[in-house]
Design an enzyme around this catalytic site. Structure first.
Site, PDB file in Angstrom:
ATOM      1  N   GLY A  73       0.679  -1.141   0.129  1.00  0.00           N
ATOM      2  CA  GLY A  73      -0.089   0.027   0.045  1.00  0.00           C
ATOM      3  C   GLY A  73       1.021   1.317  -0.134  1.00  0.00           C
ATOM      4  O   GLY A  73       1.993   1.270   0.241  1.00  0.00           O
ATOM      5  N   GLY A 122       0.530  -4.645   0.863  1.00  0.00           N
ATOM      6  CA  GLY A 122      -0.807  -4.817   0.382  1.00  0.00           C
ATOM      7  C   GLY A 122      -1.070  -5.682  -0.827  1.00  0.00           C
ATOM      8  O   GLY A 122      -1.924  -5.911  -1.222  1.00  0.00           O
ATOM      9  N   GLU A 145       6.720  -5.555   7.749  1.00  0.00           N
ATOM     10  CA  GLU A 145       5.893  -4.623   8.149  1.00  0.00           C
ATOM     11  C   GLU A 145       6.792  -4.099   9.583  1.00  0.00           C
ATOM     12  O   GLU A 145       6.819  -2.851   9.997  1.00  0.00           O
ATOM     13  CB  GLU A 145       4.634  -4.592   8.512  1.00  0.00           C
ATOM     14  CG  GLU A 145       3.579  -4.319   7.499  1.00  0.00           C
ATOM     15  CD  GLU A 145       3.606  -5.467   6.136  1.00  0.00           C
ATOM     16  OE1 GLU A 145       3.018  -5.038   5.286  1.00  0.00           O
ATOM     17  OE2 GLU A 145       4.401  -6.395   6.517  1.00  0.00           O
ATOM     18  N   ASP A 153      -0.756  -6.777   8.200  1.00  0.00           N
ATOM     19  CA  ASP A 153      -2.063  -6.469   8.198  1.00  0.00           C
ATOM     20  C   ASP A 153      -2.674  -7.246   6.841  1.00  0.00           C
ATOM     21  O   ASP A 153      -2.225  -8.190   6.599  1.00  0.00           O
ATOM     22  CB  ASP A 153      -2.483  -4.977   8.172  1.00  0.00           C
ATOM     23  CG  ASP A 153      -1.598  -4.132   7.085  1.00  0.00           C
ATOM     24  OD1 ASP A 153      -0.953  -4.613   6.415  1.00  0.00           O
ATOM     25  OD2 ASP A 153      -2.194  -3.148   7.135  1.00  0.00           O
TER      26      ASP A 153
END
Length: 383
Positions: A73, A122, A145, A153
Site C-alpha cells: 500500500g 498490500g 512491516e 495486516d
C-alpha cells in the site's frame, strides 16, 4: 493523501482488458512498483463487486505492469496525511483496503493472481485471499512491516496463521523474503509457472467459459512446474522454526534462537536474530499476538481486529514507531530508525492490549464488513 476524483486518473492506475468471459486487471503504477493508492483500491473494489453480479464474467485475472505485482500500500501517502493531522484519511485508506481484501476472500468467482515480481504488504492482501496465486521464478514475497513500525495486516494474521507449523510467525516477525518456489512450498502460491509461459497461460484462461475452480485449476496445471527449493531456503529450516517460533513471547523466541546459535554454526540463525533485533519491538509484540489470535479467527474477524490495530498505530498513542520507520526506510532512507520503546522488556502486556481495544474517539467505528454469501474458499484454508 490527496483524493483525486478524476475518472481518467483512476482508470489509468488500473487497466482493464476485456475478453469473452474473462476480465484482466493490470495494476499500472510501474514506477511506484504498483503500490496501491486509494484510487486503485477504490477502482478494484468497484470492479470486483460489479463483475460478481455479471453472469458473463467467469474469471478475473489480476497482474501488475513492470517488475512488480504490487509492492504494498502507499503508506508514505498515509504518513503524509497523518503528519498533517488527518489520521482519519489514513483510516479511510485502510478501511477500503480491508473491505477489498474481504470481498476477495469471499468472492464467488475464481481470481487468478499472476505474481510475476515483487509481492509485498498490500500486494499480498490483494492476491493471497484469492483462489489462485501463480508464482514464477521472478516472484519475491515479503511482509516487512515490523521493520516499518507496523505489523502484517491486510488479513495476514489469517493466512500466516494457516501456514505449516509456525512458518507464519517466522515470516511475520522477521519480514523474510521468499522466492516463487518457497511460496508454492508453504502454500502462499497455488501454482508455479515459468514466466516464459505466462502469455500461454493467460491465453488459455481467456478461452475458458467456466467459473468451476477445478476447470480453472486444470488449465493452470498445463503450464505449471514443481520448482526445486534452494539448498539455503528457510523452508528447509521448518524444524528449527517450529522449535523457536512456537514460544509464547517474542523474548522467548529470540532466546530460543540464541540457544540454537550456541549449539550450531548457522548463518541463517544469526541473520534471523539480526532481523528481529532491527525490527520495532512494539511491532514484534503486537504482530506475534495478532498471528496467534488469527489461528482461532475467521478472515472477517481478523480484518476487523487488524483495522483496530492499524488505527491505534496511526494515532501513535503507545508508540510512534510507524512514523519513525517510514522516515528511516521510505523518506530519509538512512535505514537507522530510533524505536521508542527501544527494548522488548519496556513494553508491558497492557501496552500491547491497547492495540486490540476499540478506539476512544468520537465518530470512530469498527470495520463494517459487507454481507457476503460465500465463505472463504482459497487454498490456504485447506492446507
Amino acid at each position: 493523501m490527496a483524493f483525486i476524483n478524476s475518472n481518467n486518473f483512476e482508470t489509468d492506475q488500473v487497466l482493464v482488458e476485456e475478453h469473452m468471459f474473462v476480465k484482466t486487471l493490470i495494476l499500472n503504477r510501474p514506477k511506484q512498483l504498483n503500490a496501491l493508492s486509494y484510487q486503485m483500491i477504490s477502482r478494484l473494489l468497484e470492479l470486483f463487486l460489479a463483475w460478481e453480479e455479471d453472469c458473463n464474467v467467469k474469471i478475473i485475472i489480476l497482474k501488475g505492469k513492470g517488475r512488480a505485482f504490487c509492492a504494498g500500500g502507499d503508506v508514505a501517502a498515509v504518513v503524509r496525511d497523518i503528519s498533517e493531522g488527518n489520521w482519519r484519511l489514513g483510516a479511510e485508506f485502510f478501511w477500503k483496503e480491508f473491505i477489498l481484501n474481504y470481498v476477495m476472500a469471499t468472492y464467488r468467482k475464481p481470481q487468478v493472481s499472476i505474481l510475476n515480481g515483487i509481492v509485498m504488504g498490500g500486494g499480498a492482501g490483494a492476491s493471497i485471499h484469492g483462489r489462485f496465486r501463480v508464482a514464477t521464478e521472478n516472484s519475491a514475497f515479503a511482509m516487512p512491516e515490523t521493520a516499518l513500525g507496523l505489523f502484517p495486516d491486510v488479513g495476514a494474521s489469517y493466512y500466516f496463521s494457516r501456514l505449516p507449523g509456525f512458518f507464519g510467525e517466522y515470516l511475520g516477525l522477521t519480514g523474510s523474503r521468499l522466492d516463487g518456489a518457497e511460496m508454492l512450498a508453504c502454500g502462499l502460491a497455488t501454482h508455479f509457472v515459468p514466466s516464459a509461459r505466462l502469455s500461454l497461460l493467460e491465453e488459455a484462461l481467456c478461452k475458458l467459459d467456466s467459473s468451476d475452480p477445478l476447470v480453472v485449476s486444470a488449465a493452470i496445471d498445463q503450464f505449471s512446474e514443481q520448482p526445486r527449493l534452494k539448498d539455503k531456503s528457510a523452508y528447509h529450516r521448518l524444524e528449527i522454526i517450529d522449535k523457536c517460533f512456537c514460544r509464547r513471547t517474542t523474548e522467548q523466541i529470540i532466546y530460543a534462537l540464541e540457544m540454537e546459535a550456541v549449539n550450531r554454526m548457522d548463518d541463517w540463525i544469526s541473520s534471523t536474530i539480526r532481523s528481529l533485533e532491527k525490527a520495532s519491538p512494539t511491532s514484534l509484540k503486537i504482530s506475534l499476538r495478532s498471528i496467534r489470535e488469527g489461528r482461532l479467527q475467521g478472515v472477517g474477524q481478523c480484518l476487523v481486529r487488524e483495522y483496530r490495530m492499524v488505527c491505534h498505530v496511526m494515532r501513535g498513542e503507545v508508540s510512534k514507531d510507524f512514523f519513525e520507520g517510514c522516515r528511516a526506510l521510505l523518506l530519509d532512507k538512512d535505514k537507522n530508525p530510533k524505536w521508542k520503546p527501544s527494548k522488548l522488556e519496556c513494553i508491558s502486556d497492557d501496552m500491547v492490549d491497547g492495540y486490540f481495544s476499540k478506539i476512544d474517539d468520537e465518530g470512530w467505528e469498527d470495520l463494517k464488513l459487507p454481507p457476503r454469501s460465500n465463505l472463504p474458499v482459497h487454498a490456504i484454508a485447506k492446507l
